[in-house]
Design a protein around this motif. Structure first.
Motif, PDB file in Angstrom:
ATOM      1  N   THR A 230       0.881  -1.169   0.000  1.00 58.86           N
ATOM      2  CA  THR A 230       0.000   0.000   0.000  1.00 58.86           C
ATOM      3  C   THR A 230       0.912   1.210   0.000  1.00 58.86           C
ATOM      4  OG1 THR A 230      -1.699  -1.177   1.246  1.00 58.86           O
ATOM      5  CG2 THR A 230      -1.803   1.228   1.260  1.00 58.86           C
ATOM      6  N   GLU A 231       0.875   1.969  -1.082  1.00 58.68           N
ATOM      7  CA  GLU A 231       1.771   3.118  -1.230  1.00 58.68           C
ATOM      8  C   GLU A 231       0.961   4.374  -1.516  1.00 58.68           C
ATOM      9  OE1 GLU A 231       5.735   4.515  -3.733  1.00 58.68           O
ATOM     10  OE2 GLU A 231       4.792   2.612  -4.211  1.00 58.68           O
ATOM     11  N   THR A 232       1.372   5.460  -0.880  1.00 60.59           N
ATOM     12  CA  THR A 232       0.755   6.765  -1.110  1.00 60.59           C
ATOM     13  C   THR A 232       1.855   7.739  -1.486  1.00 60.59           C
ATOM     14  OG1 THR A 232      -0.911   6.293   0.581  1.00 60.59           O
ATOM     15  CG2 THR A 232      -0.668   8.589  -0.092  1.00 60.59           C
ATOM     16  N   ARG A 233       1.625   8.503  -2.556  1.00 60.98           N
ATOM     17  CA  ARG A 233       2.575   9.536  -2.983  1.00 60.98           C
ATOM     18  C   ARG A 233       1.851  10.877  -2.966  1.00 60.98           C
ATOM     19  NH1 ARG A 233       5.255   6.632  -8.241  1.00 60.98           N
ATOM     20  NH2 ARG A 233       5.639   4.648  -7.230  1.00 60.98           N
ATOM     21  N   TRP A 234       2.567  11.896  -2.500  1.00 60.59           N
ATOM     22  CA  TRP A 234       1.993  13.231  -2.450  1.00 60.59           C
ATOM     23  C   TRP A 234       2.648  14.119  -3.502  1.00 60.59           C
ATOM     24  CZ3 TRP A 234       2.796  10.225   1.892  1.00 60.59           C
ATOM     25  CH2 TRP A 234       1.656   9.927   2.637  1.00 60.59           C
TER      26      TRP A 234
ATOM     27  N   TRP B 107       6.397  10.304   0.185  1.00 59.11           N
ATOM     28  CA  TRP B 107       5.660   9.065  -0.019  1.00 59.11           C
ATOM     29  C   TRP B 107       5.683   8.239   1.269  1.00 59.11           C
ATOM     30  CZ3 TRP B 107       8.380   4.387   0.348  1.00 59.11           C
ATOM     31  CH2 TRP B 107       9.766   4.526   0.389  1.00 59.11           C
TER      32      TRP B 107
END
Length: 187
Positions: free
Chosen positions: A85-89, A94
């Motif tokens: 589960t990866e989130t990048r802004w 990240w």
């Protein structure tokens, strides 16, 4: 005799599926990374200040960490064993988390470490912090494949570090200065 046009398509599909693990490792972690462990009560640091860790696109990683007292070297390997589960802004930062495991040698207790991993980074080629929360330390198993051992203890990793700390206790901490990605040139 009929032609079998589905066969090339089937082979192409199988080839694609076989390579699907290539995006497991977050992009900012790919390559050879300069690591440094951060001491805490659960996991004292016995290594030189910096050591190389290599993260591969298929979710596998390896390291070679010389002991600070000069008496030996820890050599280890691990794997990402769940979806990442990866989130990048938009500012390049990240965060990612997954379930995985590792083992190393020499290890007199032959432990396979199954854990929830949480990583927060500043951007591609920039520093990041890895926090590894113990799910199971399976003694006497390091000669077995990490997946075979850790699949027995598979956990649903909490969505955030705060909940992971509450559930599993203090993590193993490793700071990274960033990673040097290998460029592949084709002739």
């Amino acid at each position: 005799m009929t032609k079998f046009p589905q066969l090339p398509m089937l082979l192409l599909l199988l080839s694609f599926l076989g390579s699907c693990g290539a995006w497991l490792t977050p992009a900012a972690m790919l390559g050879t990374c300069n690591a440094s462990c951060s001491p805490n009560p659960a996991f004292p640091c016995i290594y030189t200040p910096y050591y190389p860790v290599k993260f591969h696109g298929d979710g596998k990683f390896t390291w070679r960490a010389p002991w600070a007292n000069g008496s030996g070297v820890e050599m280890g390997h691990g794997s990402i064993l769940s979806a990442v589960t990866e989130t990048r802004w938009s500012n390049g930062t990240w965060a990612a988390h997954w379930y995985g495991g590792n083992s190393y040698r020499p290890d007199p207790e032959q432990v396979t470490h199954c854990a929830c991993y949480y990583v927060q980074g500043a951007g591609l080629g920039q520093p990041f912090l890895l926090q590894n929360f113990r799910v199971k330390e399976a003694r006497g198993t390091s000669q077995l494949p990490v997946r075979d051992v850790c699949d027995r203890y598979r956990a649903q990793c909490p969505d955030n570090i705060t909940d992971a700390r509450r559930r599993f206790g203090p993590p193993w901490l490793e700071s990274y200065e960033g990673c040097r990605q290998v460029q592949v040139m084709f002739a």
